[in-house]
Scaffold this motif. Structure first.
Motif, PDB file in Angstrom:
ATOM      1  N   GLU A   1     -12.500  14.896  -7.452  1.00  0.00           N
ATOM      2  CA  GLU A   1     -12.119  14.469  -8.806  1.00  0.00           C
ATOM      3  C   GLU A   1     -13.336  14.441  -9.716  1.00  0.00           C
ATOM      4  OE1 GLU A   1     -10.196  10.755  -8.269  1.00  0.00           O
ATOM      5  OE2 GLU A   1      -8.274  11.641  -7.671  1.00  0.00           O
TER       6      GLU A   1
ATOM      7  N   LYS B   1       0.824  -1.207   0.000  1.00  0.00           N
ATOM      8  CA  LYS B   1       0.000   0.000   0.000  1.00  0.00           C
ATOM      9  C   LYS B   1       0.860   1.258   0.000  1.00  0.00           C
ATOM     10  CE  LYS B   1      -4.221  -1.609   0.026  1.00  0.00           C
ATOM     11  NZ  LYS B   1      -5.182  -1.255  -1.043  1.00  0.00           N
TER      12      LYS B   1
ATOM     13  N   THR C   1     -11.573  12.937  -1.824  1.00  0.00           N
ATOM     14  CA  THR C   1     -10.761  12.990  -3.041  1.00  0.00           C
ATOM     15  C   THR C   1     -11.582  12.580  -4.262  1.00  0.00           C
ATOM     16  OG1 THR C   1      -8.759  12.465  -1.771  1.00  0.00           O
ATOM     17  CG2 THR C   1      -8.671  12.137  -4.152  1.00  0.00           C
ATOM     18  N   GLU C   2     -12.384  11.518  -4.096  1.00  0.00           N
ATOM     19  CA  GLU C   2     -13.222  11.061  -5.203  1.00  0.00           C
ATOM     20  C   GLU C   2     -14.255  12.110  -5.601  1.00  0.00           C
ATOM     21  OE1 GLU C   2     -14.916   7.354  -4.100  1.00  0.00           O
ATOM     22  OE2 GLU C   2     -13.009   6.275  -4.136  1.00  0.00           O
TER      23      GLU C   2
ATOM     24  N   GLU D   1       0.518   4.372  -2.615  1.00  0.00           N
ATOM     25  CA  GLU D   1      -0.248   5.525  -2.167  1.00  0.00           C
ATOM     26  C   GLU D   1       0.545   6.322  -1.131  1.00  0.00           C
ATOM     27  OE1 GLU D   1      -4.356   4.448  -1.250  1.00  0.00           O
ATOM     28  OE2 GLU D   1      -4.008   2.532  -2.209  1.00  0.00           O
TER      29      GLU D   1
ATOM     30  N   GLU E   1       0.702   9.397  -0.599  1.00  0.00           N
ATOM     31  CA  GLU E   1      -0.003  10.509   0.033  1.00  0.00           C
ATOM     32  C   GLU E   1      -0.743  10.062   1.296  1.00  0.00           C
ATOM     33  OE1 GLU E   1      -2.850   8.630  -2.905  1.00  0.00           O
ATOM     34  OE2 GLU E   1      -0.723   9.176  -2.818  1.00  0.00           O
ATOM     35  N   GLU E   2      -0.908   8.747   1.446  1.00  0.00           N
ATOM     36  CA  GLU E   2      -1.582   8.209   2.624  1.00  0.00           C
ATOM     37  C   GLU E   2      -0.587   7.546   3.575  1.00  0.00           C
ATOM     38  OE1 GLU E   2      -4.409   5.617   0.883  1.00  0.00           O
ATOM     39  OE2 GLU E   2      -5.715   7.224   0.152  1.00  0.00           O
TER      40      GLU E   2
ATOM     41  N   LYS F   1     -11.026  10.563   3.775  1.00  0.00           N
ATOM     42  CA  LYS F   1     -10.115  11.280   2.886  1.00  0.00           C
ATOM     43  C   LYS F   1     -10.285  10.803   1.447  1.00  0.00           C
ATOM     44  CE  LYS F   1      -5.193  12.285   2.213  1.00  0.00           C
ATOM     45  NZ  LYS F   1      -5.175  11.849   0.801  1.00  0.00           N
ATOM     46  N   ARG F   2     -10.418   9.490   1.277  1.00  0.00           N
ATOM     47  CA  ARG F   2     -10.595   8.951  -0.067  1.00  0.00           C
ATOM     48  C   ARG F   2     -11.922   9.403  -0.671  1.00  0.00           C
ATOM     49  NH1 ARG F   2      -8.524   2.646   0.396  1.00  0.00           N
ATOM     50  NH2 ARG F   2      -6.282   3.120   0.542  1.00  0.00           N
ATOM     51  N   ASN F   3     -12.962   9.430   0.151  1.00  0.00           N
ATOM     52  CA  ASN F   3     -14.271   9.877  -0.355  1.00  0.00           C
ATOM     53  C   ASN F   3     -14.225  11.336  -0.796  1.00  0.00           C
ATOM     54  OD1 ASN F   3     -15.518   7.408   0.051  1.00  0.00           O
ATOM     55  ND2 ASN F   3     -16.179   7.907   2.123  1.00  0.00           N
TER      56      ASN F   3
ATOM     57  N   LEU G   1      -9.047   7.699   6.960  1.00  0.00           N
ATOM     58  CA  LEU G   1      -8.516   7.348   5.640  1.00  0.00           C
ATOM     59  C   LEU G   1      -9.647   7.192   4.622  1.00  0.00           C
ATOM     60  CD1 LEU G   1      -6.123   6.564   3.850  1.00  0.00           C
ATOM     61  CD2 LEU G   1      -6.337   4.226   4.707  1.00  0.00           C
ATOM     62  N   LEU G   2     -10.721   6.521   5.020  1.00  0.00           N
ATOM     63  CA  LEU G   2     -11.868   6.339   4.123  1.00  0.00           C
ATOM     64  C   LEU G   2     -12.533   7.676   3.806  1.00  0.00           C
ATOM     65  CD1 LEU G   2     -13.459   3.102   5.638  1.00  0.00           C
ATOM     66  CD2 LEU G   2     -12.080   3.306   3.561  1.00  0.00           C
TER      67      LEU G   2
END
Length: 251
Positions: free
Chosen positions: A246, A19, A242-243, A23, A25-26, A238-240, A235-236
């Motif tokens: 985008e 991982k 980012t999505e 990634e 950035e994480e 942050k990903r949401n 973390l989840l």
């Protein structure tokens, strides 16, 4: 224990290594999660082994020798000191501490996140301690008690709550921006307070040393578990975010 946890730790390190390479950035999330997960696994195994020793009555010699050493220092002034210290691990002290921490964190960060996290760790630790005491049903030491206590003995609630609350506070010190010297001083102060609260229970005659050790380990398990949980949630999120960002850019 080592044979059981080595495959888990090895597989975890390989997973996180993969991982991290993809990634970067994480990176901070994965490092914290990895370290906390290893602490959780090792702590759980230690607690199980110690509990087996306690229920099998194979720690009597250890408990007796440590108790005799600690209580040999009893004096009126030291007794007053340790009564004060043990009160720092009582419910009223945690209420006062939570109020102070809440004021500080809200004024500094304008956020309730860390406040709810700290409260959650403390509550989970307290509730699980009640359950564990009933499961192991260990009586208090028969020696003279210098404070009045009526609950069961293993694991020590004071040691467990102290490790959970002040231990998580140490973790939070490194999650917020503050003066490095102040952070170090507070970390040492909280660590010493955890240690002294545990020693106070032995000194006052209300716990076996193995009770305190079990409480420390159980409290550390909750700290590690909650750190993993909170960082996975962050973390989840942050990903949401980012999505979503985008998707907005592509529209």
């Amino acid at each position: 224990m080592s044979k059981g946890i080595r495959p888990i730790i090895k597989n975890s390190i390989e997973f996180f290594r993969e991982k991290l390479s993809k990634e970067n950035e994480e990176l901070s999330f994965y490092i914290i999660i990895l370290i906390s997960f290893i602490v959780f696994v090792i702590g759980t195994n230690l607690f199980v082994e110690l509990s087996d020793e306690v229920t099998g009555n194979t720690v009597e010699s250890f408990d007796r020798s440590v108790t005799e050493y600690v209580t040999s220092f009893r004096s009126p002034s030291l007794t007053s000191f340790f009564i004060f210290i043990t009160d720092m691990g009582d419910v009223y002290a945690y209420i006062a501490a939570m109020i102070l921490v809440t004021i500080f964190l809200f004024v500094k960060l304008r956020s309730w996140k860390f406040i709810f996290q700290l409260l959650g760790v403390l509550v989970l630790s307290a509730l699980s301690n009640i359950a564990l005491k009933k499961v192991f049903d260990r009586a208090r030491p028969k020696e003279e008690h210098l404070v009045v206590i009526e609950s069961l003995s293993y694991p020590s609630g004071h040691a467990m709550s102290a490790m959970a609350f002040y231990g998580f506070l140490i973790y939070l010190l490194y999650q917020i921006k503050m003066n490095k010297l102040v952070r170090i001083i507070l970390s040492i102060a909280f660590a010493l307070l955890i240690l002294f609260i545990g020693v106070s229970r032995i000194y006052l005659g209300v716990h076996f040393p193995s009770d305190v050790a079990g409480g420390f380990i159980a409290g550390l398990i909750w700290v590690a578990f909650c750190i993993v949980l909170f960082n996975v949630i962050d973390l989840l999120r942050k990903r949401n975010r980012t999505e979503v960002e985008e998707n907005l850019e592509t529209e």
